[in-house]
Motif scaffolding. Structure first.
Motif, short mmCIF file in Angstrom:
data_model
loop_
_atom_site.label_atom_id
_atom_site.label_comp_id
_atom_site.label_asym_id
_atom_site.label_seq_id
_atom_site.Cartn_x
_atom_site.Cartn_y
_atom_site.Cartn_z
N ALA A 206 0.81 -1.21 0.00
CA ALA A 206 0.00 0.00 0.00
C ALA A 206 0.85 1.26 0.00
O ALA A 206 0.63 2.17 -0.80
N PRO A 207 1.86 1.41 0.86
CA PRO A 207 2.70 2.61 0.79
C PRO A 207 3.41 2.76 -0.55
O PRO A 207 3.61 3.88 -1.04
N VAL A 208 3.81 1.64 -1.17
CA VAL A 208 4.48 1.72 -2.47
C VAL A 208 3.54 2.31 -3.50
O VAL A 208 3.91 3.17 -4.31
N GLY A 209 2.28 1.87 -3.50
CA GLY A 209 1.31 2.40 -4.48
C GLY A 209 1.06 3.87 -4.27
O GLY A 209 0.95 4.65 -5.23
N VAL A 210 0.96 4.28 -2.99
CA VAL A 210 0.71 5.70 -2.71
C VAL A 210 1.87 6.56 -3.19
O VAL A 210 1.69 7.61 -3.80
N LEU A 211 3.09 6.10 -2.91
CA LEU A 211 4.27 6.86 -3.34
C LEU A 211 4.36 6.95 -4.86
O LEU A 211 4.77 7.97 -5.42
N SER A 212 4.00 5.86 -5.51
CA SER A 212 4.02 5.88 -7.00
C SER A 212 3.06 6.90 -7.56
O SER A 212 3.37 7.64 -8.51
N ALA A 213 1.85 6.95 -6.95
CA ALA A 213 0.86 7.91 -7.43
C ALA A 213 1.33 9.34 -7.21
O ALA A 213 1.17 10.22 -8.07
N LEU A 214 1.91 9.59 -6.02
CA LEU A 214 2.41 10.95 -5.74
C LEU A 214 3.54 11.33 -6.69
O LEU A 214 3.65 12.48 -7.15
N ALA A 215 4.42 10.37 -6.99
CA ALA A 215 5.54 10.66 -7.91
C ALA A 215 5.03 11.01 -9.31
O ALA A 215 5.52 11.93 -9.97
N ALA A 216 4.03 10.26 -9.76
CA ALA A 216 3.47 10.54 -11.09
C ALA A 216 2.85 11.92 -11.15
O ALA A 216 2.98 12.66 -12.13
N ALA A 217 2.15 12.30 -10.05
CA ALA A 217 1.52 13.63 -10.02
C ALA A 217 2.57 14.72 -10.05
O ALA A 217 2.43 15.76 -10.72
N LEU A 218 3.66 14.53 -9.33
CA LEU A 218 4.72 15.54 -9.31
C LEU A 218 5.39 15.68 -10.68
O LEU A 218 5.71 16.78 -11.13
N VAL A 219 5.61 14.54 -11.33
CA VAL A 219 6.21 14.58 -12.67
C VAL A 219 5.31 15.33 -13.64
O VAL A 219 5.76 16.16 -14.45
N ALA A 220 4.00 15.04 -13.57
CA ALA A 220 3.05 15.72 -14.48
C ALA A 220 3.03 17.22 -14.23
O ALA A 220 3.02 18.06 -15.16
N ALA A 221 3.04 17.60 -12.92
CA ALA A 221 3.02 19.02 -12.59
C ALA A 221 4.29 19.71 -13.06
O ALA A 221 4.27 20.85 -13.57
N GLY A 222 5.43 19.03 -12.93
CA GLY A 222 6.69 19.62 -13.39
C GLY A 222 6.71 19.83 -14.89
O GLY A 222 7.17 20.86 -15.39
N GLY A 223 6.19 18.83 -15.65
CA GLY A 223 6.14 18.97 -17.10
C GLY A 223 5.25 20.12 -17.53
O GLY A 223 5.57 20.86 -18.47
N TYR A 224 4.14 20.28 -16.82
CA TYR A 224 3.21 21.37 -17.14
C TYR A 224 3.88 22.73 -16.93
O TYR A 224 3.77 23.64 -17.75
N LEU A 225 4.61 22.87 -15.84
CA LEU A 225 5.28 24.14 -15.56
C LEU A 225 6.36 24.45 -16.59
O LEU A 225 6.55 25.61 -17.01
N VAL A 226 7.10 23.43 -17.06
CA VAL A 226 8.15 23.65 -18.07
C VAL A 226 7.54 24.14 -19.38
O VAL A 226 8.02 25.08 -20.03
N LEU A 227 6.46 23.50 -19.82
CA LEU A 227 5.79 23.90 -21.06
C LEU A 227 5.27 25.33 -20.97
O LEU A 227 5.35 26.12 -21.92
N ARG A 228 4.74 25.69 -19.82
CA ARG A 228 4.17 27.04 -19.67
C ARG A 228 5.25 28.11 -19.73
O ARG A 228 5.08 29.17 -20.33
N ARG A 229 6.41 27.82 -19.11
CA ARG A 229 7.50 28.79 -19.16
C ARG A 229 7.99 29.00 -20.62
O ARG A 229 8.36 30.10 -21.01
N ARG A 230 8.06 27.89 -21.33
CA ARG A 230 8.51 28.01 -22.72
C ARG A 230 7.55 28.89 -23.55
O ARG A 230 7.96 29.72 -24.34
N LYS A 231 6.28 28.71 -23.34
CA LYS A 231 5.29 29.52 -24.09
C LYS A 231 5.41 31.00 -23.72
O LYS A 231 5.34 31.88 -24.55
N VAL A 232 5.64 31.26 -22.46
CA VAL A 232 5.76 32.64 -22.01
C VAL A 232 6.99 33.30 -22.60
O VAL A 232 7.00 34.45 -23.05
N SER A 233 8.09 32.56 -22.65
CA SER A 233 9.35 33.12 -23.17
C SER A 233 9.27 33.35 -24.67
O SER A 233 9.84 34.29 -25.21
N GLN A 234 8.56 32.49 -25.39
CA GLN A 234 8.44 32.63 -26.85
C GLN A 234 7.48 33.78 -27.18
O GLN A 234 7.60 34.38 -28.25
N GLY A 235 6.49 34.04 -26.34
CA GLY A 235 5.54 35.13 -26.63
C GLY A 235 6.16 36.45 -26.33
O GLY A 235 5.88 37.44 -26.98
#
Length: 235
Positions: A206-235
């Motif tokens: 159970a703790p392994v599954g919870v940690l995996s879910a949290l890691a996936a959410a963090l990775v997704a949030a990090g990718g979203y922030l990187v894409l947004r910065r790139r769009k802002v810099s290009q505009g």
């Protein structure tokens, strides 16, 4: 005539002497008293004799005033010790009324004889035989004993269950409970069954599954922030 008169007078005197002799002997100093065996709880004014005692004292009555007394107690048959063995001795001076008592005393259970000797004694000593038996006074019941006992048992058991569903959601629940035994159980169960297999059903999965879910959410949030910065810099 005078001779007869004198003879009659002599007879009268002799008769009077014979009649008064016994009473004079009975009231001779020292012979008119008696000694009693008393339980320690008996009043000293009580003139009865108590031949069965535990703790006891000697009580004298009707002796001459201020009379000196020596006494001793001997072992007497059928008690096992040799007959005639002296086990207690003492002396006492009686009061002006010829009365007195000794201190309380005890002897081992058995049969005994008191010998009471005094000043002005005529003939043998005053004597009393008696038994000592303290077993009845001690009582035959069992001695109360305090044996407090305290028992306390605390056997909390905790059961925890964790479930991870294939969709990525994870949940953990723990519910402590008190029971007669101790133990812990953990189970993991998938929310949807089917396919070739499920998640490992162990308490540590159970703790392994919870940690995996949290890691996936963090990775997704990090990718979203990187894409947004790139769009802002290009505009």
């Amino acid at each position: 005539m005078r001779t007869l008169t004198r003879a009659g007078a002599l007879v009268a005197v002799a008769s009077a002497a014979l009649l008064t002799a016994p009473s004079a002997h009975a009231s001779a100093p020292g012979d008119n008293g008696d000694v009693k065996i008393h339980k320690s709880s008996t009043d000293e004014s009580d003139q009865r004799n108590e031949p069965h005692v535990c703790s006891f004292y000697l009580d004298a009555f009707n002796f001459d005033g201020l009379q000196q007394v020596d006494w001793h107690i001997e072992v007497w048959a059928p008690t096992g010790k040799p007959k005639g063995e002296t086990v207690k001795t003492g002396d006492i001076t009686l009061d002006t009324e010829g009365h007195g008592r000794t201190a309380d005393m005890t002897l081992p259970d058995g049969h005994y004889k008191l010998f009471w000797n005094f000043d002005g004694e005529k003939g043998r000593a005053k004597q009393k035989v008696f038994w000592t038996d303290c077993s009845d006074d001690q009582g035959g019941g069992s001695t109360p004993s305090g044996s407090p006992s305290a028992s306390a048992s605390a056997s909390p058991s905790a059961s925890a269950s964790a479930s991870v569903s294939p969709s990525g959601s994870a949940g953990v629940s723990a519910s402590p409970s008190s029971s007669s035994g101790t133990g812990a159980s953990a189970s993991a169960s998938p929310s949807a069954q089917g396919g070739s297999g499920g998640l490992a059903e162990t308490g540590s999965s159970a703790p392994v599954g919870v940690l995996s879910a949290l890691a996936a959410a963090l990775v997704a949030a990090g990718g979203y922030l990187v894409l947004r910065r790139r769009k802002v810099s290009q505009g």
